[in-house]
Design a protein around this motif. Sequence first.
Motif, short mmCIF file in Angstrom:
data_model
loop_
_atom_site.label_atom_id
_atom_site.label_comp_id
_atom_site.label_asym_id
_atom_site.label_seq_id
_atom_site.Cartn_x
_atom_site.Cartn_y
_atom_site.Cartn_z
N ASP A 8 0.81 -1.21 0.00
CA ASP A 8 0.00 0.00 0.00
C ASP A 8 0.85 1.27 0.00
O ASP A 8 0.37 2.34 -0.38
CB ASP A 8 -0.99 0.02 1.17
CG ASP A 8 -0.35 -0.33 2.50
OD1 ASP A 8 0.80 -0.78 2.52
OD2 ASP A 8 -1.03 -0.16 3.54
N GLY A 112 -7.53 -2.01 8.68
CA GLY A 112 -8.86 -2.57 8.45
C GLY A 112 -9.99 -1.66 8.86
O GLY A 112 -11.15 -1.90 8.49
N GLU A 114 -12.52 1.54 8.89
CA GLU A 114 -13.10 2.44 7.89
C GLU A 114 -13.24 3.83 8.48
O GLU A 114 -13.58 3.98 9.66
CB GLU A 114 -14.47 1.93 7.44
CG GLU A 114 -14.42 0.60 6.70
CD GLU A 114 -15.80 0.08 6.34
OE1 GLU A 114 -16.80 0.67 6.80
OE2 GLU A 114 -15.87 -0.92 5.61
N ARG A 126 -7.40 11.30 2.66
CA ARG A 126 -7.57 9.93 2.15
C ARG A 126 -6.25 9.17 2.22
O ARG A 126 -6.20 8.01 2.66
CB ARG A 126 -8.09 9.97 0.71
CG ARG A 126 -8.29 8.59 0.09
CD ARG A 126 -8.83 8.68 -1.34
NE ARG A 126 -7.91 9.36 -2.23
CZ ARG A 126 -8.22 10.46 -2.93
NH1 ARG A 126 -9.41 11.01 -2.82
NH2 ARG A 126 -7.32 11.02 -3.72
N GLN A 130 -5.14 5.71 4.34
CA GLN A 130 -4.57 4.57 3.65
C GLN A 130 -3.21 4.19 4.21
O GLN A 130 -2.89 3.00 4.35
CB GLN A 130 -4.48 4.86 2.15
CG GLN A 130 -5.83 4.97 1.47
CD GLN A 130 -5.75 5.52 0.05
OE1 GLN A 130 -4.82 6.27 -0.28
NE2 GLN A 130 -6.72 5.17 -0.78
N HIS A 135 -9.47 2.20 5.50
CA HIS A 135 -10.21 2.25 4.24
C HIS A 135 -11.10 3.50 4.22
O HIS A 135 -12.01 3.61 5.05
CB HIS A 135 -11.06 1.01 4.05
CG HIS A 135 -10.28 -0.26 4.05
ND1 HIS A 135 -9.46 -0.64 3.00
CD2 HIS A 135 -10.15 -1.22 5.00
CE1 HIS A 135 -8.88 -1.80 3.30
NE2 HIS A 135 -9.28 -2.18 4.50
N VAL A 137 -14.11 5.86 3.16
CA VAL A 137 -15.47 5.65 2.66
C VAL A 137 -16.05 7.04 2.37
O VAL A 137 -16.26 7.83 3.30
CB VAL A 137 -16.34 4.90 3.68
CG1 VAL A 137 -17.78 4.79 3.16
CG2 VAL A 137 -15.76 3.53 3.98
N ARG A 162 -17.10 -1.75 11.10
CA ARG A 162 -15.68 -1.42 10.96
C ARG A 162 -15.42 0.08 10.98
O ARG A 162 -14.26 0.51 10.97
CB ARG A 162 -15.14 -2.02 9.66
CG ARG A 162 -15.16 -3.55 9.62
CD ARG A 162 -14.87 -4.07 8.23
NE ARG A 162 -13.53 -3.72 7.77
CZ ARG A 162 -13.09 -3.91 6.53
NH1 ARG A 162 -13.90 -4.45 5.61
NH2 ARG A 162 -11.87 -3.58 6.20
#
Length: 388
Positions: A8, A112, A114, A126, A130, A135, A137, A162
């Motif tokens: 990542d 993991g 969100e 963002r 990451q 994650h 959303v 999450r």
Amino acid sequence: MPSVIRPDIESLGFSGINKIATTALEDPEVIPLWFGESDIVTPDFIRQAASAAMDGGKTFYSYARGQLPLREALLAYHRRVYGLSLDPDRISVPGATMTSVMITCQCLVRPGDEVILVSPYWPNIRTCVQIMGGHPVDVRLEEGPERWSLDLDRVVRAITPRTRAIYVNTPSNPTGWIMSEEEGRALLDLCRKHGLGLISDEVYHRNVFSGAVAAPSFLTLAEPDEPVFILNGFSKAWAMTGWRIGWMVAPRHLAEPIAVLAEVNTTSAPAFVQYGAIAALEQGEPFLQSFIDRCRINRDLVFQTLGAHPRVELLRPEGAFYAFPRIEGVTDSLALATRILAEAKVGLAPGYTFGEGNQAHLRLCFAIRTERMAMAMERLCAVLDQLD
């Protein structure tokens, strides 16, 4: 041989802003509207305060949470602007506002998790999520008819087991939307109900066009130990983008952990820079008001020129200093921004980089002097006239 680098991290790439700007950053013919800054050099009184501190030997390591004189000046500033007496343990000055964003994500985001991002949003948030293995959303603001607005039901539907936190930027980069106190209270109540952290990016808190002293803030709503992180800085209100200094107001019990995170991220904000920041807080109101007046004039100019173009839909910004027009028929904002740069020598940011659903948009900063702003709008409209 397998790579030992996290996939990542290897997959990280430039934001759409940098994809455009790095191609023509030194071109003197370009009118640069891609970054969030004006063409005003930091005011003399700020530069002189920092210079005097440097000449006086303030060149050593500083406190990880910021020097006491600056934190005291921030306490006084919050009393003056918001009528609040904050607990001193809630205020930290770890370096740039970007550092505060990263520290906040380090506090909240586990692999993991969100994080709901109210979009359109500044793309670095963002990336921070990451980097932490989380994650993003997207929950997009409603566009129109008169203004951008937040549909809280869409936020509710995006929450899953999450979900760890919600991020909101108000006044907003890139839309200029300002969350009302009522909307803020409802969002905070939602976070309380679901046990979520709240990240409020308020770096444009003084860049408002209503005549209010500042935009509504979660500072007036959150309790001292709630998982609410209010992020702020000196870049946007006092023309200090290159100084890399900002502050955060965080849960009271995290004072020491935030100091540790600041220590490993930046060690400390430069000592002499902090004295320039004190001068901004204590002497900066006349400059700030003149800058807001300039941006208000430019906002109206953009609305009357670009906003009147038949291919453009543009909602009037309520704060910050950006316009985020939708261009009819456009499906590739990066291609359009690239064309405008090549043909008109105007640097814009492509809309796709601000989250899902923005491919037809461009972002432009209207903080530069009005004469250049008018020239940029003339050039930009000429390209839009030629679109198929």
